[in-house]
Scaffold this active site. Sequence first.
Site, PDB file in Angstrom:
ATOM      1  N   ARG A  73       0.597  -1.004   0.196  1.00 30.36           N
ATOM      2  CA  ARG A  73       0.158   0.243   0.251  1.00 30.36           C
ATOM      3  C   ARG A  73       0.891   1.054  -0.074  1.00 30.36           C
ATOM      4  NH1 ARG A  73      -4.047  -2.968  -1.323  1.00 30.36           N
ATOM      5  NH2 ARG A  73      -5.040  -4.193   0.183  1.00 30.36           N
ATOM      6  N   ASN A 103      -0.306  -1.453  -7.333  1.00 32.92           N
ATOM      7  CA  ASN A 103      -1.894  -1.044  -7.112  1.00 32.92           C
ATOM      8  C   ASN A 103      -1.635  -0.123  -5.828  1.00 32.92           C
ATOM      9  OD1 ASN A 103      -2.148  -3.195  -5.060  1.00 32.92           O
ATOM     10  ND2 ASN A 103      -4.232  -3.762  -5.760  1.00 32.92           N
ATOM     11  N   ASP A 167      -1.614  -7.048 -10.923  1.00 29.88           N
ATOM     12  CA  ASP A 167      -2.809  -7.418  -9.540  1.00 29.88           C
ATOM     13  C   ASP A 167      -3.128  -6.561  -9.642  1.00 29.88           C
ATOM     14  OD1 ASP A 167      -3.516 -10.126  -8.149  1.00 29.88           O
ATOM     15  OD2 ASP A 167      -2.482  -8.053  -6.766  1.00 29.88           O
ATOM     16  N   ASP A 325      -0.380 -12.883  -0.720  1.00 29.02           N
ATOM     17  CA  ASP A 325      -1.970 -12.495  -1.289  1.00 29.02           C
ATOM     18  C   ASP A 325      -2.119 -10.815  -0.187  1.00 29.02           C
ATOM     19  OD1 ASP A 325      -3.593 -10.303  -2.611  1.00 29.02           O
ATOM     20  OD2 ASP A 325      -4.961 -11.800  -2.636  1.00 29.02           O
ATOM     21  N   PRO A 339     -11.702  -5.837  -0.043  1.00 26.09           N
ATOM     22  CA  PRO A 339     -11.733  -7.626  -0.385  1.00 26.09           C
ATOM     23  C   PRO A 339     -10.209  -7.412   0.360  1.00 26.09           C
ATOM     24  CG  PRO A 339     -11.686  -6.632  -2.659  1.00 26.09           C
ATOM     25  CD  PRO A 339     -12.270  -5.855  -1.693  1.00 26.09           C
TER      26      PRO A 339
HETATM   27  C1  NCD Z   1      -6.164  -7.058  -3.118  1.00 25.99           C
HETATM   28  C2  NCD Z   1      -5.893  -5.583  -2.542  1.00 25.99           C
HETATM   29  O1  NCD Z   1      -6.711  -5.363  -1.177  1.00 25.99           O
HETATM   30  O2  NCD Z   1      -5.115  -4.587  -3.437  1.00 25.99           O
HETATM   31  N1  NCD Z   1      -7.569  -7.852  -2.702  1.00 25.99           N
HETATM   32  C3  NCD Z   1      -7.380  -9.124  -2.527  1.00 25.99           C
HETATM   33  O3  NCD Z   1      -8.665  -9.142  -2.358  1.00 25.99           O
HETATM   34  N2  NCD Z   1      -7.166  -9.874  -3.529  1.00 25.99           N
HETATM   35  C4  NCD Z   1      -6.665  -6.652  -4.186  1.00 25.99           C
HETATM   36  C5  NCD Z   1      -7.473  -7.542  -5.442  1.00 25.99           C
HETATM   37  O4  NCD Z   1      -7.536  -8.616  -5.843  1.00 25.99           O
HETATM   38  O5  NCD Z   1      -8.885  -7.424  -5.746  1.00 25.99           O
HETATM   39 ZN    ZN Z   2      -2.453  -9.584  -4.769  1.00 24.61          ZN
END
Ligand code: NCD
Ligand code: ZN
Length: 453
Positions: A73, A103, A167, A325, A339
């Site tokens: 982040r 992202n 991603d 992730d 999410p």
């Molecule tokens: C990811 C995020 O928060 O950057 N979240 C996730 O649930 N894996 C973005 C995404 O893949 O939707």
């Molecule tokens: Zn991811």
Amino acid sequence: MSLSPGLLLRDFRLVDETMDMPGSVWIEQGIIRDVFPQGALLPETRLPMHQTIQGGGTLVLMPALVDLHAHFRDPGYPEKETLESGSLAAVAGGYGTVVCMANTKPVIDTLAKARTLKKRADTLGLMDLYPVLALTQGMEGKVLSEIRCLKGPLHESEPWIPMLSEDGKDVVSDDLLYQAMQEARRLGVPLSCHCDAGGPEAEEAKAAGKPREFWSRIEENHATQRVLELAWQAQGHVHIAHVSTKESVDLIRKAKGRRQEKPGPLGFTLTAEATPHHLCLTHGTAHALGDTTWGRVNPPLRTEADRQALIQAVRDGTIDAIATDHAPHTERDKLQGAPGFTGLETSFALCQMELVQQDRLSLSRLSSLMSASPARILGFTDRGRIAPTFRGDLMVVDTEAVWQVNPSLFRSRGKNSPVPGLPCRGRVLMTIYQGRVVFESFLSPDSSSGKGK
Ligand code: NCD
Ligand code: ZN
């Protein structure tokens, strides 16, 4: 960063993808110099000034973990995570290498932005962070990012960019995704694909008001099929992120079989990852946490049949690596439906309990999936194993330490764990990065080390 003069790790159970034996390890100038089997005479009088860490009991020395997929982040969302908090969380989880997704705000879509991030991480000196470059400008899915102008191969010009990825979003245009794959091949790096561009069937299901668990499965399966077809034509190295459905597992297994028969003229490598949460949890957990809040993640937690297919896939090599992730969010964002789960600090314990303690994998195989194999996917030949000339990136684990997941104690700013309160057996007690101790666990009063149940 100063390297430690010397570190002797004595009398441990040593586990990596090729060994499980008692012994000791000697690290000098950040590199493993020697591995001594138990009983071998340690030439301590010949070793220069050094620190000793004593093993014994249920302590295991393993290579530090390598994460192919995390979200730190930074820049842009310090309330969710920063480079500092993410790095502390990583070392607390046993990680020595972490690939960070693009992202952020702004999106990491140029070398200059990636370089700034990398320099800041290197200054911290806790672990190796590697930024990915996004495939399209601003991750808007319209125009290719700077990847189109870079000189290849990247392992020569910019070795600190070991992967490309969009991603967080799929690239909807087939043409653009195909071009990105061609650039990745030219640059000699894997392209990690977030497969959820659903196609008409998923759109129809959504329009008909079908539940998310229904249409998101169609999305993943459709998108995986599409990526495999495009990858077959583009060649190069394509990596599938967070595989979660049994159908995707089958598609990948078949594509790998086909590739083995006929690798193609330009060379085609296909690899895939699964997350600890998809390997260890199902939609029942998401439901209990709140499907639209604390239990929401992309891709969603699936059925027991999907989970069993994933476990089979990590056993037979269809899935090459376990990646977190790690997706930290604030409480407010989770309540509004963001999410993602925070995962760096629980990944090893979850996998050890669910896969090793349940006799589905050996600890050695888990080490391969979490260290050596992800290192290979990134093209790193210097980490992920305990052997002379490899980096002194290691972790000490107590396979019997009993503790409980308490998100308020996480180093990560994201307290959005899918397993709050979970009783665990097995814990990372220490992380060593280039021969220096960068994390040492402070066992809380509710934790104990010794024989578990
Ligand atoms: C990811 C995020 O928060 O950057 N979240 C996730 O649930 N894996 C973005 C995404 O893949 O939707
Ligand atoms: Zn991811």
